[in-house]
Scaffold this motif. Structure first.
Motif, short mmCIF file in Angstrom:
data_model
loop_
_atom_site.label_atom_id
_atom_site.label_comp_id
_atom_site.label_asym_id
_atom_site.label_seq_id
_atom_site.Cartn_x
_atom_site.Cartn_y
_atom_site.Cartn_z
N LYS A 54 0.82 -1.22 0.00
CA LYS A 54 0.00 0.00 0.00
C LYS A 54 0.85 1.26 0.00
O LYS A 54 0.47 2.27 -0.60
CB LYS A 54 -0.95 0.00 1.19
N LEU A 55 2.00 1.23 0.68
CA LEU A 55 2.90 2.39 0.67
C LEU A 55 3.37 2.70 -0.74
O LEU A 55 3.35 3.85 -1.18
CB LEU A 55 4.11 2.15 1.58
N GLY A 56 3.77 1.68 -1.48
CA GLY A 56 4.20 1.86 -2.86
C GLY A 56 3.09 2.40 -3.74
O GLY A 56 3.32 3.29 -4.56
N ASP A 57 1.86 1.87 -3.56
CA ASP A 57 0.72 2.37 -4.32
C ASP A 57 0.44 3.83 -3.99
O ASP A 57 0.17 4.64 -4.88
CB ASP A 57 -0.53 1.54 -4.04
N PHE A 58 0.53 4.18 -2.70
CA PHE A 58 0.30 5.57 -2.28
C PHE A 58 1.33 6.50 -2.92
O PHE A 58 0.99 7.55 -3.46
CB PHE A 58 0.37 5.68 -0.76
N LEU A 59 2.61 6.11 -2.86
CA LEU A 59 3.68 6.94 -3.44
C LEU A 59 3.51 7.08 -4.96
O LEU A 59 3.72 8.15 -5.52
CB LEU A 59 5.05 6.38 -3.10
N ASP A 60 3.12 6.00 -5.60
CA ASP A 60 2.90 6.02 -7.05
C ASP A 60 1.77 7.00 -7.40
O ASP A 60 1.93 7.86 -8.28
CB ASP A 60 2.55 4.61 -7.53
N ASN A 61 0.65 6.91 -6.69
CA ASN A 61 -0.48 7.82 -6.93
C ASN A 61 -0.10 9.26 -6.62
O ASN A 61 -0.46 10.17 -7.36
CB ASN A 61 -1.69 7.40 -6.09
N PHE A 88 -1.91 15.75 -22.12
CA PHE A 88 -1.19 15.36 -20.91
C PHE A 88 -2.01 14.34 -20.13
O PHE A 88 -3.10 14.63 -19.65
CB PHE A 88 -0.95 16.58 -20.00
N LYS A 89 -1.46 13.16 -19.98
CA LYS A 89 -2.12 12.11 -19.22
C LYS A 89 -1.08 11.40 -18.37
O LYS A 89 0.05 11.21 -18.78
CB LYS A 89 -2.80 11.10 -20.14
N SER A 90 -1.51 10.99 -17.20
CA SER A 90 -0.63 10.23 -16.33
C SER A 90 -1.47 9.25 -15.54
O SER A 90 -2.46 9.64 -14.92
CB SER A 90 0.13 11.16 -15.39
N GLY A 91 -1.12 7.99 -15.60
CA GLY A 91 -1.86 6.96 -14.89
C GLY A 91 -1.02 5.71 -14.75
O GLY A 91 0.16 5.69 -15.11
N LYS A 92 -1.62 4.66 -14.21
CA LYS A 92 -0.89 3.40 -13.99
C LYS A 92 -0.39 2.81 -15.30
O LYS A 92 0.65 2.17 -15.34
CB LYS A 92 -1.79 2.39 -13.29
#
Length: 134
Positions: A54-61, A88-92
């Motif tokens: 979850k920490l990695g997902d939070f930092l990524d978002n 301009f787009k940014s996502g997973k």
């Protein structure tokens, strides 16, 4: 493209792309030599373990939001909201940053070429369509 996973995948990749040797005779040989499987290092394994949660997902978002906010601030006077969303787009699964609107340049050139072709060949196409309908 360079395969990055699995010996059999790599082998199929090189076998499917032998045409490249016609243009770059030494390319595949160099790539095959460079892609020898190497075990993951301690630093890589540690980083993956540290951020695969979850920490990695939070930092990524969080980083994605910072990126979009930066782009919005930098280009707020240059593009409308609709243009900004297109450029301009940014996502997973996407990161798109086209401040010079190159996509529009390509589409305009394509449109102009299609119009030129249509004008040049319209009589031919009209005659062809008439012959099909009779």
């Amino acid at each position: 493209m360079i395969p990055v996973y699995g010996k059999s995948v790599k082998q199929r990749f090189f076998e499917s792309n032998k045409w490249v040797q016609d243009y770059y005779p030494n390319y595949l040989t160099q790539q095959q030599d460079e892609l020898i499987h190497r075990p993951s290092g301690l630093i890589k394994k540690s980083a993956e373990a540290l951020f695969n949660n979850k920490l990695g997902d939070f930092l990524d978002n969080y980083c994605m939001k910072i990126t979009i906010k930066h782009w919005a601030k930098k280009f707020k006077h240059k593009y409308t909201e609709e243009e900004f969303k297109l450029l301009f787009k940014s996502g997973k699964s996407i990161s798109k940053h086209h401040p010079r609107n190159f996509q529009n340049v390509v589409l305009e050139k394509f449109k102009n070429k299609m119009e030129t072709l249509e004008k040049a060949h319209k009589p031919v196409l009209e005659n062809y369509n008439k012959s099909l309908s009779t």
